[in-house]
Design a protein around this motif. Structure first.
Motif, PDB file in Angstrom:
ATOM      1  N   LYS A   1       0.830  -1.206   0.000  1.00  0.00           N
ATOM      2  CA  LYS A   1       0.000   0.000   0.000  1.00  0.00           C
ATOM      3  C   LYS A   1       0.864   1.255   0.000  1.00  0.00           C
ATOM      4  O   LYS A   1       0.478   2.278  -0.571  1.00  0.00           O
ATOM      5  CB  LYS A   1      -0.950  -0.014   1.195  1.00  0.00           C
ATOM      6  N   LEU A   2       2.027   1.164   0.637  1.00  0.00           N
ATOM      7  CA  LEU A   2       2.963   2.295   0.575  1.00  0.00           C
ATOM      8  C   LEU A   2       3.491   2.451  -0.842  1.00  0.00           C
ATOM      9  O   LEU A   2       3.651   3.574  -1.339  1.00  0.00           O
ATOM     10  CB  LEU A   2       4.127   2.070   1.541  1.00  0.00           C
ATOM     11  N   GLY A   3       3.795   1.315  -1.483  1.00  0.00           N
ATOM     12  CA  GLY A   3       4.283   1.369  -2.863  1.00  0.00           C
ATOM     13  C   GLY A   3       3.244   1.942  -3.805  1.00  0.00           C
ATOM     14  O   GLY A   3       3.571   2.738  -4.698  1.00  0.00           O
ATOM     15  N   ASN A   4       1.994   1.564  -3.593  1.00  0.00           N
ATOM     16  CA  ASN A   4       0.919   2.087  -4.445  1.00  0.00           C
ATOM     17  C   ASN A   4       0.722   3.579  -4.233  1.00  0.00           C
ATOM     18  O   ASN A   4       0.441   4.324  -5.174  1.00  0.00           O
ATOM     19  CB  ASN A   4      -0.392   1.344  -4.152  1.00  0.00           C
ATOM     20  N   LYS A   5       0.874   4.035  -2.998  1.00  0.00           N
ATOM     21  CA  LYS A   5       0.767   5.465  -2.699  1.00  0.00           C
ATOM     22  C   LYS A   5       1.993   6.195  -3.238  1.00  0.00           C
ATOM     23  O   LYS A   5       1.889   7.304  -3.781  1.00  0.00           O
ATOM     24  CB  LYS A   5       0.661   5.653  -1.183  1.00  0.00           C
ATOM     25  N   ASN A   6       3.157   5.597  -3.032  1.00  0.00           N
ATOM     26  CA  ASN A   6       4.443   6.114  -3.543  1.00  0.00           C
ATOM     27  C   ASN A   6       4.693   7.559  -3.124  1.00  0.00           C
ATOM     28  O   ASN A   6       5.022   8.417  -3.933  1.00  0.00           O
ATOM     29  CB  ASN A   6       4.504   5.980  -5.073  1.00  0.00           C
ATOM     30  N   ASP A   7       4.580   7.791  -1.832  1.00  0.00           N
ATOM     31  CA  ASP A   7       4.830   9.111  -1.256  1.00  0.00           C
ATOM     32  C   ASP A   7       5.989   8.956  -0.262  1.00  0.00           C
ATOM     33  O   ASP A   7       5.848   8.289   0.774  1.00  0.00           O
ATOM     34  CB  ASP A   7       3.570   9.615  -0.563  1.00  0.00           C
TER      35      ASP A   7
END
Length: 410
Positions: free
Chosen positions: A147-153
């Motif tokens: 989910k962090l990768g998908n957000k990529n912030d």
């Protein structure tokens, strides 16, 4: 005649002074020893080297192990590991953790049991967030890395790392075996999956390094994993030995890049996986391979930090090798800390086997000293101490976690 006598006397004086100078330059007896310059005056004594010189072989070998144990309270097994085996640290699993108060008490009691030892313990845990979380249920659950990768912030990923660090620190841990820097390039991978930040190099690097930095900035040691890459495996190494048949060129373009970036960011600890990479070593898996640990990770990639193994009691090892011999080979191949997570008798067996190898000359004590130096240097860097923690700030941490989850889900 008087002039001639005067000239002769002058020449005698000049010659005498010249001889005196020669005596000074050559260290003649006219100069006292304490007046001579000493090369030792500017030498700084390294306290870690000094400490290692005073350690017994058994104490040194103990530092090369982080071990698991049974139970949720201090017991004779733990005390024996500390007092008899002189282990360098412990790892806790869900089997050791009931609630936040009992876990805090357990770690405090372990620290107290080590109070006679001037070398503090590594107190470690696998806390990645998502499905790999060992913390008590009272801690608000963090989302998985994907989910962090998908957000990529980058800011969100950094704050995620900080929360990971603060959570484990609140209970008394000082090492977190996270983040995962594997690239999930195989959709059928049974063990990595959503534990990875993504399936591309850029996503894993951008977010993984930020999580690592966030953990480190809470003064918790992050251990990135699983070198040289677990993302393209089709077998769970907990069960048996995976084989990745990629060429060296393919590995350099993908799997190795996140670890190279971590090394550039001065990562302190790298965990090595139990995977066979025939392109690098046809005979031994990564954790037993000198070609992979020493030649690739240390010599080629220039990594000088602490190398820890994945659990040496996993199926990938014990289904194919002797635990004692595999652990020794890890140490001889460039590794520093063997992780022995299961089996009450296993740490002692491994320690005795390492000791025997020193006594027979197949492993030198000088090599062990180098490993212990890296370990003690890392403990010093993070100012580890067996300090009792009176309470934790669970409510505050959960508030931060909820806020972060909201940002991830926006």
């Amino acid at each position: 005649m008087k002039k001639i006598i005067g000239i002769i006397l002058l020449l005698i004086i000049i010659l005498a002074v010249g001889c005196k100078k020669d005596n000074i330059n050559t260290g003649d007896k006219d100069i006292k020893p304490e007046e001579l310059p000493s090369e030792d005056n500017n030498i700084q004594i390294d306290p870690i080297e000094d400490r290692i010189k005073s350690m017994s072989l058994e104490e040194k070998i103990g530092q090369l192990l982080i071990v698991g144990f049974e139970g949720t309270e201090i017991n004779q097994e733990i005390i024996s590991f500390i007092e008899e085996l002189k282990v360098g640290g412990f790892i806790l699993f869900s089997r050791n953790i009931e609630d936040e108060n009992k876990t805090l008490e357990l770690l405090n009691n372990i620290k107290e049991a080590n109070s006679d030892n001037d070398i503090p313990l590594f107190l470690s845990i696998d806390e990645e967030g998502g499905r790999v979380s060992r913390l008590p249920k009272a801690f608000k659950k963090l989302p998985e890395a994907i989910k962090l990768g998908n957000k990529n912030d980058k800011e969100i990923s950094y704050n995620y790392g900080k929360i990971l660090g603060e959570r484990v620190k609140a209970l008394g841990f000082n090492v977190d075996f996270a983040p995962v820097l594997d690239i999930n390039s195989n959709p059928k991978n049974p063990v990595i999956g959503n534990r990875a930040f993504g399936s591309t190099v850029d996503i894993v690097v951008s977010n993984g390094i930020q999580v690592m930095s966030g953990i480190r900035d809470t003064n918790i040691i992050p251990a990135v994993k699983h070198f040289p890459g677990h993302g393209d495996t089709g077998i769970d190494s907990h069960v048996n030995l995976p084989i990745v048949k990629k060429s060296m060129e393919e590995l350099e373009k993908m799997e190795l890049i996140p670890f190279i970036k971590a090394i550039e960011e001065d990562v302190d600890m790298i965990m090595v996986a139990h995977i066979l990479y025939p392109a690098m070593d046809e005979e031994y898996p990564s954790t037993m391979s000198q070609k992979i640990i020493q030649n690739l990770l240390r010599d080629q990639l220039g990594y000088n930090g602490v190398v820890v193994s994945d659990d040496m009691t996993m199926g990938a090892i014990v289904e194919n090798y002797s635990l004692e011999e595999a652990s020794l080979r890890f140490i001889k191949s460039g590794g520093d800390i063997a992780l022995i997570c299961h089996g009450n008798d296993n740490p002692k067996k491994v320690i005795e086997h390492i000791k025997e190898s020193v006594n027979t000359g197949s492993l030198s004590e000088i090599d062990i000293d180098k490993k212990v130096y890296r370990i003690l240097k890392l403990k010093e860097k993070y100012a580890l101490e067996d300090k009792i923690i009176e309470s934790n700030n669970l409510e505050e941490l959960n508030t931060k976690t909820i806020k972060l989850i909201e940002e991830i889900n926006k």
